[in-house]
Design a protein around this motif. Structure first.
Motif: not given
Length: 523
Positions: A96-107
């Protein structure tokens, strides 16, 4: 013949003895042989029983070992299962953290692109503005050149000429303006001086008003509030039980309020909290030690204050217990005036007047010092401070003059002695001198009510609230009647009316609040 008979008899006796001895020996040998056979049988039986028991024990131990091994295996399998579940949960969290980090990177990437686009747009606009500025400056220069040709004057010469004409025209107005500004400055200085004095008096009165009912203890940080409350509130319960005060812990940052009608208990509580905050060890056992220490210190301060008053006034042969009551006045106030200082001041005034009249100066000082002694315990005993003071004076064997001075200093009883009149005059002088006492609670409440009534007198005002001890008033208006521009005018009108109709220390902030709410109910 007789000898032969005797010999035969002896021989027979010897033979019989030998026979009996042989029979006895044989019997003993036979018995020992029988016992040996029985012992062998018993030993064999014991060995057999031991072998049986050992086989039973071995079987039991084997069963216990198997049971223990089974239980260990079950427990190990359970622990392995739990560890697997924990690992699965950790893996899920990591995923879940990896997914959140990926979303933050995209943002972040999208924000960077947006910022870059805005920077490019800003640079283009800046270049366009610079170009227009250059064009404008070129036009201004050309216009100035044309003007110089037409007027036959340079820019500097034209500016000087304009200044001369303006100065000649406005010299009188400038002089009048400077004079008006000087007068305004003087008025402002006087008003500022009055405001500063009023604020100083207001702050002093506020501190005294708080001292009558509550004390405030400063905290190094808000985390200390939780430590003082303790787990499930055990620390604060212990403090309130031992000290006999109410500890008020609210949203005020880094402050704890101590509320109690008894000033002695309030002082003990204040010292105890300060010691606990410095020490850092806040738990019921330590609280009891600190409270006892604070009580001892306050008692020492009270005794020292009583002895110091007697020494300062030169009063001798006064009971130590009565001096203890005098020392308690150090923590008592009346209308903001410290009763201990007031009593010493009244004693000095009474002694001075008695010396001028040729009366007993020491007796007058004694009566002046003890005239308010009842206030040392009026929060613990029934009756007025005059009645309590008379009881204490009689209890400790004071003279009739002192007793009469105590009971007559407020006019409750007729003064029988001249010193009683002197004490009454000294009490009035000490209390009535400028700055001795703060305003009464009744006057304060009336000023607050007047402030709110002035605000409510304007049309369009729905309600008004005096805040911060009357230093701010918040006015709520009806949005349908008062718009935003009218709200500014209303604030000025309220300010002017307050200035014209009220007398108050310091300054009052007027805040007009206009709030419009659109409400619908879904059914």
């Amino acid at each position: 013949m007789p000898i032969t008979l005797v010999s035969e008899t002896l021989l027979v006796a010897v033979i019989v003895g030998i026979v009996f001895t042989a029979v006895g020996v044989g019997a003993v040998i036979l018995l020992q042989k029988i016992k040996g056979q029985n012992a062998d049988k018993a030993a064999k039986k014991i060995i057999k029983d031991a072998e049986t028991k050992s086989e039973h024990l071995i079987k039991t131990a084997q069963l216990d070992a198997k049971q223990a091994a089974y239980e260990l295996r079950v427990e190990a399998e359970k622990e392995i299962k739990e560890k697997k579940n924990e690992l699965n949960q950790i893996e899920n969290k990591l995923f879940q953290r990896e997914q959140a980090i990926d979303r933050r990177d995209i943002a972040l990437i999208e924000k960077e692109k947006s910022i870059e686009a805005k920077n490019e747009d800003a640079n283009k606009r800046l270049k366009e503005i610079q170009r227009k500025d250059e064009l404008l400056q070129a036009k201004i220069d050309s216009i100035l050149v044309e003007l110089e040709k037409v007027s036959n004057m340079s820019v500097n010469e034209a500016r000087d000429e304009i200044f001369k004409r303006v100065e000649a025209k406005l010299s009188k107005e400038i002089a009048a303006f400077i004079k008006n500004k000087e007068e305004e400055a003087k008025e402002e200085c006087n008003a500022k001086a009055k405001e500063m004095l009023g604020m100083a008096i207001s702050k002093y009165a506020q501190e005294v008003t708080i001292e009558r009912t509550v004390s405030v203890v400063s905290l190094p940080n808000d985390e200390m509030k939780g430590r003082i409350i303790g787990r499930e509130g055990r620390n604060i319960r212990s403090l309130e039980q031992l000290l006999g005060v109410d500890l008020i812990i609210d949203d005020t940052p880094e402050v704890i309020t101590i509320s109690c009608f008894n000033p002695i208990r309030r002082e003990i509580a204040r010292r105890s909290l300060e010691y606990l905050i410095k020490d850092g060890r806040i738990q019921p056992g330590r609280i009891e030690e600190i409270v006892e220490k604070a009580k001892g210190e306050v008692d020492e301060i009270i005794n020292a204050a009583g002895q110091e008053a007697a020494f300062k006034l030169g009063i001798s042969r006064i009971s130590k217990e009565l001096l203890h009551y005098v020392g308690r006045l150090k923590f008592r106030t009346s209308y903001g005036q410290n009763v201990y200082e007031h009593s010493i001041e009244a004693a000095l005034l009474a002694g001075t007047m008695a010396a001028e009249l040729g009366l007993d100066q020491n007796l007058a000082k004694r009566a002046g010092l003890l005239h308010d002694i009842g206030k040392a315990v009026d929060f613990e005993m029934d009756g007025s401070h005059v009645e309590i003071g008379v009881r204490l004076a009689k209890k400790f064997g004071e003279s009739e003059v002192v007793i009469n001075a105590i009971e007559s200093h407020h006019g409750d009883v007729e003064a029988k002695f001249v010193i009683s009149n002197l004490v009454q005059a000294a009490d009035t002088l000490s209390a009535a001198r400028p700055g001795a006492r703060s305003e009464t609670l009744e006057n304060y409440i009336k000023r607050i009510e007047q402030l709110e009534d002035i605000c409510k007198s304007f049309e369009g005002v729905s309600s008004s609230y005096a805040m911060q001890s009357g230093r701010e008033v918040r006015v709520m208006v009806i949005p349908e009647k008062i718009d935003d521009l009218q709200a500014y005018k209303l604030a000025r009108d309220i300010r002017e009316k307050i200035e014209n109709e009220m007398t108050y220390p310091g300054q009052i902030k007027v805040s007009v609040i206009r709030e419009y709410r659109a409400i619908e109910t879904a059914k």
